[in-house]
Motif scaffolding. Structure first.
Motif, mmCIF file in Angstrom:
data_model
loop_
_atom_site.group_PDB
_atom_site.id
_atom_site.type_symbol
_atom_site.label_atom_id
_atom_site.label_comp_id
_atom_site.label_asym_id
_atom_site.label_seq_id
_atom_site.Cartn_x
_atom_site.Cartn_y
_atom_site.Cartn_z
ATOM 1 N N TYR A 217 46.518 61.879 38.530
ATOM 2 C CA TYR A 217 45.202 62.527 38.470
ATOM 3 C C TYR A 217 45.013 63.235 37.130
ATOM 4 C CZ TYR A 217 44.003 61.906 43.419
ATOM 5 O OH TYR A 217 43.677 61.372 44.643
ATOM 6 N N ASN A 218 46.051 63.927 36.655
ATOM 7 C CA ASN A 218 45.945 64.647 35.373
ATOM 8 C C ASN A 218 45.737 63.679 34.222
ATOM 9 O OD1 ASN A 218 46.183 67.209 36.459
ATOM 10 N ND2 ASN A 218 48.424 67.262 36.236
ATOM 11 N N VAL A 219 46.529 62.605 34.200
ATOM 12 C CA VAL A 219 46.374 61.630 33.129
ATOM 13 C C VAL A 219 44.991 60.983 33.198
ATOM 14 C CG1 VAL A 219 47.245 59.457 32.187
ATOM 15 C CG2 VAL A 219 48.851 61.160 33.063
ATOM 16 N N GLU A 220 44.565 60.692 34.410
ATOM 17 C CA GLU A 220 43.265 60.034 34.612
ATOM 18 C C GLU A 220 42.121 60.868 34.034
ATOM 19 O OE1 GLU A 220 40.904 58.344 38.528
ATOM 20 O OE2 GLU A 220 41.647 60.403 38.634
ATOM 21 N N ILE A 221 42.083 62.139 34.411
ATOM 22 C CA ILE A 221 40.970 62.982 33.961
ATOM 23 C C ILE A 221 41.084 63.277 32.467
ATOM 24 C CG2 ILE A 221 39.796 65.205 34.267
ATOM 25 C CD1 ILE A 221 39.384 63.323 36.597
ATOM 26 N N GLN A 222 42.313 63.477 31.967
ATOM 27 C CA GLN A 222 42.478 63.703 30.523
ATOM 28 C C GLN A 222 42.002 62.485 29.734
ATOM 29 O OE1 GLN A 222 44.015 66.675 28.517
ATOM 30 N NE2 GLN A 222 42.464 65.420 27.506
ATOM 31 N N GLU A 223 42.379 61.293 30.194
ATOM 32 C CA GLU A 223 41.959 60.109 29.459
ATOM 33 C C GLU A 223 40.452 59.887 29.589
ATOM 34 O OE1 GLU A 223 44.392 56.593 29.913
ATOM 35 O OE2 GLU A 223 46.247 57.697 29.491
ATOM 36 N N TRP A 224 39.878 60.315 30.723
ATOM 37 C CA TRP A 224 38.427 60.205 30.874
ATOM 38 C C TRP A 224 37.720 61.146 29.894
ATOM 39 C CZ3 TRP A 224 34.910 64.004 32.920
ATOM 40 C CH2 TRP A 224 33.577 63.549 32.994
ATOM 41 N N ILE A 225 38.218 62.370 29.779
ATOM 42 C CA ILE A 225 37.657 63.311 28.823
ATOM 43 C C ILE A 225 37.763 62.733 27.405
ATOM 44 C CG2 ILE A 225 38.015 65.543 27.678
ATOM 45 C CD1 ILE A 225 38.847 66.660 30.443
ATOM 46 N N ASN A 226 38.948 62.221 27.060
ATOM 47 C CA ASN A 226 39.165 61.686 25.714
ATOM 48 C C ASN A 226 38.234 60.528 25.408
ATOM 49 O OD1 ASN A 226 41.278 63.518 25.672
ATOM 50 N ND2 ASN A 226 42.896 61.954 25.772
ATOM 51 N N SER A 227 38.148 59.576 26.328
ATOM 52 C CA SER A 227 37.322 58.403 26.039
ATOM 53 C C SER A 227 35.837 58.752 26.070
ATOM 54 C CB SER A 227 37.637 57.274 27.022
ATOM 55 O OG SER A 227 37.435 57.704 28.346
ATOM 56 N N THR A 228 35.471 59.693 26.940
ATOM 57 C CA THR A 228 34.078 60.127 26.980
ATOM 58 C C THR A 228 33.684 60.732 25.629
ATOM 59 O OG1 THR A 228 34.090 60.514 29.355
ATOM 60 C CG2 THR A 228 32.450 61.732 28.070
ATOM 61 N N LYS A 229 34.544 61.534 25.055
ATOM 62 C CA LYS A 229 34.254 62.137 23.755
ATOM 63 C C LYS A 229 34.201 61.065 22.667
ATOM 64 C CE LYS A 229 36.206 66.250 22.928
ATOM 65 N NZ LYS A 229 37.233 67.305 22.869
ATOM 66 N N GLU A 230 34.882 59.964 22.892
ATOM 67 C CA GLU A 230 34.835 58.866 21.925
ATOM 68 C C GLU A 230 33.724 57.879 22.247
ATOM 69 O OE1 GLU A 230 38.742 57.082 21.538
ATOM 70 O OE2 GLU A 230 39.696 59.052 21.236
ATOM 71 N N GLY A 231 32.946 58.188 23.259
ATOM 72 C CA GLY A 231 31.793 57.341 23.580
ATOM 73 C C GLY A 231 32.185 56.014 24.216
ATOM 74 N N ARG A 232 33.224 56.026 25.040
ATOM 75 C CA ARG A 232 33.705 54.782 25.666
ATOM 76 C C ARG A 232 34.037 55.035 27.120
ATOM 77 N NH1 ARG A 232 38.074 55.004 22.369
ATOM 78 N NH2 ARG A 232 39.311 54.890 24.269
ATOM 79 N N VAL A 233 33.996 53.933 27.904
ATOM 80 C CA VAL A 233 34.567 53.993 29.252
ATOM 81 C C VAL A 233 35.850 53.177 29.220
ATOM 82 C CG1 VAL A 233 34.323 53.319 31.666
ATOM 83 C CG2 VAL A 233 32.357 54.265 30.420
ATOM 84 N N ASP A 234 36.989 53.806 29.475
ATOM 85 C CA ASP A 234 38.279 53.132 29.367
ATOM 86 C C ASP A 234 38.883 52.758 30.720
ATOM 87 O OD1 ASP A 234 40.230 54.428 26.540
ATOM 88 O OD2 ASP A 234 38.971 52.655 26.805
ATOM 89 N N GLY A 235 38.457 53.410 31.753
ATOM 90 C CA GLY A 235 39.098 53.268 33.063
ATOM 91 C C GLY A 235 38.329 52.329 33.966
#
Lengths: 337, 337, 337, 337
Positions: free
Chosen positions: D281-299
Motif C-alpha cells: 500500500y505504501n509503495v502503491e500510493i508513493q508511486e501514484w503521487i510520484n507519477s501523478t506529479k510527472e503527469g502520468r498514470v503508471d499503475g
C-alpha cells in the motif's frame, strides 16, 4: 510535534552521505537536507548543486550558522569528533555515522561534552537496531517470551573485501555492528572479549586473517560467538541465533521468491551489504528525524557509541595478545537513562 | 561373500542391547542373534527366552564358545574392555557400543591387543557416521566440492536429563558423538580442546552446567564449536554447520510434514534422541554385519575409540582447569590405515 | 508368526523385478527369492543364475509348483492378470506391481476370482502408502487432528519422458499413484473425474499434452487437483497439500543438506523417480512379506487395484471427451472390509 | 519533476480512506491531504479537523474546486463512479480504491469518459502489483528467465469473515485481487472463467460456500487455479506458485523470526490482511503521487479496472450457472498502450 520540516545539514558527502541526502529528500518525511559541506570543496559544490543544498566550505560554520536544525556527520571516521563536538556546542541534534569516533577517548570526550551541555543531542548510526528481524528478536527477549537468553551464535559474512581491509577491521568495521546490536538485544553490558582465528580461506590476503571469531560474554554470563567471514566469495549473510531457556530463535531469511530449478529448491540471499539493511537505514533516519523534532534522542546514544568503541578496543587487544580481555567500563551516567 | 547368517552373541541385554537384538533378528539381513549374556542372570534368561537365544551366564564363555561368529558388547561402560579383549583373544569380530572404554588407557590396551592379534576385529558404535545427512556432508567435504572446510558450528540439544547427568557427562556421554563424527567428517586429527560455560538454564540442577560449549581445533587449523544444551525443555536437535571456502553447509531438518496452523508454518522436530538416529543405527549394524562377513572392519575402529576417549579426557581436563589443552596422541599405527 | 523364510518367486525379471529380488535377498527380512521366470528364456536364465534362483520357463508352472509360498508379478502390464489368476488358483499370496491389470474388466475378474477362492491373496504395488511423509498425512487426517480435509492440491513432476510416453500415460502410468494414495489418505471413494490441459511446455512432443491437470472429487465433496508435469527438465518433485478445516498440511521436502552457495540458500531435490520412493518400496515389500507370513493382506487389495483402474478409465474418458465423468463403482464387497 | 507537494483530497473517510490520509501525511513524500469529504457530514468534519484538512460537504465540489491537484476515492463501492467521473471532468488525477465500480458497465462509462477527455487520469487501487514478492515473480516471468509460464496455483486464505460475507464475495471482493495481479504478472488477457466448490468448512455459514476455487485460462492457454478459503480459523495466507517450463516459482514466506519451541521449528505467518500488504500500500500510493506529479498514470488503469470487473462478472456467472464462461472483452484501446 513540530510540523515544520527539520532543516538538516550533511557534513561529508561521500557515498553514505549522499544516500542519506537522497533518502531524506526523496523518501522520508519531515526533514529536508538544505545544506552540506565537504573537505573537498569542488566536489562538495557539485553535490550541493545536484541536491539543491547550500554549500558550506566549513562544516563547523554550517553547524553554527543557525540555518540548520540538525546535522548528519558522514565524514571519514577521524573527523567525526570535530563535527559532533561542534553540534553539541551549537546545541543542535547530530546523527553521526558509526563509529562515533575511532578512539575510545574521543568518544569519552564527546560523552562528557554532551553531559556538560545538559541535553542529549547525539545519535550514532547503528542501523541494525532498526531491522525488522532484529526488532522481533528484541521483543521476544525483552518480554522473556521464551525464558532467559543463554547463548548467541552469530555470523557476519561478506562476499569479498579488497586489500585495504586488514585483520583489525573485522572487529572494528564489521563486527562493531554486532557489538552494538547484541548489547541492545540483551539489554545488558559486556564482561569480556576474545578473538580467535581458524584456518584461512584461500581468498584472503597476507594482512587479513579470514574468518575470525569474536567471543563476548555479558555481565550475567550470556556467551556470544560471532563469526566474521568477509571473503565468502558470494554472499552477504547475517545470522543471529539466540538460544533461550525455552526456544531457539533465528533472524529471518531474506524475503525472496522460492525457485525450484536445476533440481534445487531455494531462494536468493543478499550478495551485497547495501541490499540487506536498506529498510533499516530508512527506518533509522525517519525515526531520528521524528525524535529530533520531538526533542529526544531515541536511538543509539553517544554512550552506546563509547561502549562500542571500548568493546572493540578490548576485542582488538584480545586479538593482538591472543588472550581474554575484561571490558572495563565506567557506570553508565544517569544522564543516559 | 559368505551367505550363511552371521551367528551373533550379545553381552549385556539392557535397552540398547535389546534394540540391537530386535533390529538384527527382525529387520536386518545376514545375521542372527543366537546367544546372549547378562550379569543379571535371572533377567538375562528371560530375555534369552523371549528372543529365542541361548543364555550364557558368563559372557566370556559365550565369546570363547565357538558357537558365535561375532559379538555385540552392550554392557555398562566399565565392562566393555573385558569383553572386547575376550573377543580379540577368541579372534572373533566385536561391535562395542560407545565408549570403547571409559578410560583412555583401557582403549590403548585394546588397541595394543588388537594389533598383537594381527587382525582388525573391533568396531565402535559411533552411529552418526551412518546418518544420511552426515554422509552427504562427508561427501561434499571429501570431494572439496565447496573448497576447504574452515569452521564448524554444531549443537547437541536434548529435551531433559535427570539428576544423575552431571557436568562431565556433557562431554563424555553426549558430545563424544561430535568428537568422533567431526573428526571423521574432516578426516584429520584434533589439536586442542577447550570447554566453556555460559549462563545456566533454570531447568538444570546443582551438579550440571547447562549449556556448555566445547571447542576443538584440528591440526590444519579448522575450528569447531559444539553447543551442548541438554535441558532445552522440548527438543532433540542436532545441528552441524560447515563453513567452507565456497559454501555454508548444514545438516537437513527432520523429514516431517509441514503444518500451517495457529498462524505458524513449521514442522515437528524430534522430541527424543531415539527417533533422530534410528535409521543410522540400522545402517550401522547392517554394514557391520556385511563387513564382518567379508572379514573387514569398515566403521569406527578401536583406534577411533581410543582417539575419542583421549579427546574427551583432554576436553574434560580443559573444562576442569578452564584452560586450552593440547591433545597428545601417538601417530596412528599403519595397522589402522 | 512363522519364522521360516518365505519362499518367493518372481515372474518377469525386468528392471523392477530385479530390484525386488535384490531388496528381498539383500536388505529385507523373512523372505528369499528362490525362483524366477521370464518370457525371454535366455535372459531369464542368466538372471536366475546371477541371483541363485531356480529358473522356470513357465511362470504359471512356477506358481503351481508348490516350491514357492508367494509370487511377485512384475511382467509387462498385459500379463499381470494371467499370473495373478494363477496365484489365486494355486492359493498362494501374490504381490502384483501396478496396475493390477490395464483393463478394469480384467481387474474385476481378478476380484471375482479372489472372492470365489474365499481368501484374500492379492496385494497391488502402490508403494506411496508406505512413504513416511504420506503416512504422517494419513495419521493427521485419520485422527481429524486438524478437522475435516476439504481440498487437496497435488503435483507429480518428472524431469523428462521419451517419445513413447503419450497423453494417456499421464493418467494411466503417472497419476495412477495419486489415484490410489489420495483415496487411501482420505479413506473414501471418488465421485467424479476430469482432466484438463494447459499450455504445453516446449519440451514435450506431438503426442503428449504436458502439463495436464486431473481433478477428482470424492463422495463427501472433497476436491482434488493433481498437476502432472512430466518434462520439467530437471526435477522429480511430488507435492501433496491437504487443506483441512484447521490447518494446511504439506508433504515434507527431501531430507538433503542445505547448501548456501552462489548467493542461493537451498537444498537438492530428487532428479529421478528412483530415489524419491526407495524407502517406500523397501517398507512396502517388507510389510508384504510380514503380512504374507501372518496369512493376511495388509496393503492395497485387488479391490483397490480395480477401483484404481476404474478411476483411471473414467479420467481417461473425461480427458478424451473433455467432460466431467461420474465414476461408477459397485459397492465394496464385505470380503474386502 | 514538480517539487511542490501534490495537494490531495479524499472522498470517503472510512477506515481505508483514513489509512491513506495517514500514510500520505506522515510517511510518504511529495503529497499532502489538504481536503476531504464524506457523505456523513458530522463524522467527516471531525476527521477533517483531526487531520488538518478542509472539509467539503460535497465531494464533487471539492474535486471541481481547483484547490486540489488529485483526489483519492475511498467511498463505498457504488459511489466510485460518481467521483471518478467528476475527477475526469475536472481534469485532475484520481486514485480509486478497487473496484473501479461494481458494475462492468459503470467501468466502461469511466473508460469512455477518460478516452473522451484525451488524457489518462485514473488509477485503480490494486496494490498487489506493488508487493515485493509479486514484483520478483513479474521480473522472472517478463524476462522469461525460466521459460514460459504454463500453470499457476494460487491461494487466498483468510482467518474469518462475518455473516455479511456471502458466496459471491469470494470472487468479487477477495479474488478480484488475483484477477488483476495475475493478468499483470502474465501480461496477457483471460479467456475463460469457472468457479467450483468443494466440501464446506464447518466454520462457514448458510450463505457462504467456503472454500471455493476460481479457474481462469488465458488467451495463450495458461491455466490458473485460485483457492479462496476465507474461514481458515487462523491465518491470512497468500500463495502464488508459477510453474514455468524450467522452474517452479513461489511467493516468499513472511519475513518473521524462526522459532524452535515445543518441538516445532517454524515462523509466524500473518493472522490479518492488514499486515500482509502494508508495504505494498505504501509503495502503491508513493508511486501514484510520484507519477501523478510527472503527469502520468503508471499503475492499474481504468481499463484494468474494467477488465477486472468483466472478469469478476464472468466468474460470477460461471459460478451461478456452474459452467465455464468465455470472457468477452473488446480490444484494448490504443489509448491505454
Amino acid at each position: 510535534m513540530d510540523n515544520k520540516e527539520l532543516r538538516i545539514g550533511v557534513v561529508g558527502v561521500g557515498a553514505i552521505g549522499r544516500t542519506h541526502i537522497e533518502r531524506i529528500n526523496d523518501q522520508l518525511q519531515g526533514g529536508r537536507v538544505i545544506a552540506c559541506s565537504d573537505v573537498n570543496t569542488e566536489f562538495g559544490k557539485k553535490v550541493a548543486e545536484n541536491y539543491g543544498c547550500t554549500f558550506y566550505e566549513d562544516g563547523e560554520e554550517m553547524i553554527a550558522s543557525g540555518d540548520i536544525d540538525a546535522v548528519i556527520v558522514t565524514t571519514i571516521d577521524p573527523y567525526h569528533e570535530q563535527y559532533v563536538m561542534a553540534a553539541i556546542k551549537a546545541g543542535i541534534y547530530v546523527f553521526c555515522e558509526k563509529p562515533l569516533a575511532p578512539e575510545a577517548e574521543a568518544c569519552k570526550r564527546i560523552v562528557e561534552a554532551e553531559i556538560s551541555g545538559g541535553k542529549q543531542l547525539v545519535q550514532v548510526g547503528f542501523m541494525r537496531r532498526y531491522d525488522q528481524g532484529y526488532r522481533q528478536l528484541k521483543e521476544a527477549i525483552k518480554n522473556r517470551t521464551y525464558g532467559e537468553p543463554l547463548l548467541l551464535h552469530c555470523a557476519h559474512r561478506n562476499p569479498a573485501v579488497d586489500e585495504s581491509y586488514d585483520t583489525p577491521m573485522a572487529v572494528e568495521n564489521s563486527m562493531i555492528h554486532e557489538i552494538d546490536v547484541l548489547r541492545w538485544l540483551l539489554d545488558e553490558d559486556y564482561d569480556t572479549a576474545e578473538v580467535v582465528f581458524a584456518k584461512n580461506t584461500r581468498r584472503t590476503h597476507a594482512n587479513l586473517m579470514d574468518p575470525q571469531i569474536m567471543i563476548l560474554t555479558t555481565k550475567s554470563g550470556v556467551r556470544i560467538d560471532v563469526e566474521a567471514f568477509v571473503n565468502t566469495g558470494h554472499c552477504y549473510d547475517i545470522k543471529c541465533e539466540v538460544c533461550c531457556e525455552d526456544a531457539i530463535l533465528n533472524l529471518p531469511e531474506p524475503s525472496n521468491i522460492e525457485v525450484c530449478a536445476n533440481a534445487v529448491r531455494g531462494h536468493a540471499i543478499h550478495s551485497d551489504w547495501s541490499t540487506r539493511f536498506v529498510d533499516a537505514y530508512n527506518v533509522e533516519i525517519q525515526e531520528w528525524i521524528n525524535s529530533t523534532k520531538e526533542g529526544r534522542v531515541d536511538g543509539p546514544t553517544a554512550w552506546d557509541g563509547y561502549v562500542g568503541q571500548v568493546t572493540a578496543k578490548a576485542a582488538s587487544k584480545a586479538r593482538d595478545n591472543q588472550t581474554v580481555v575484561k571490558i572495563e567500563m565506567e557506570e553508565k551516567p544517569d544522564f543516559y537513562n
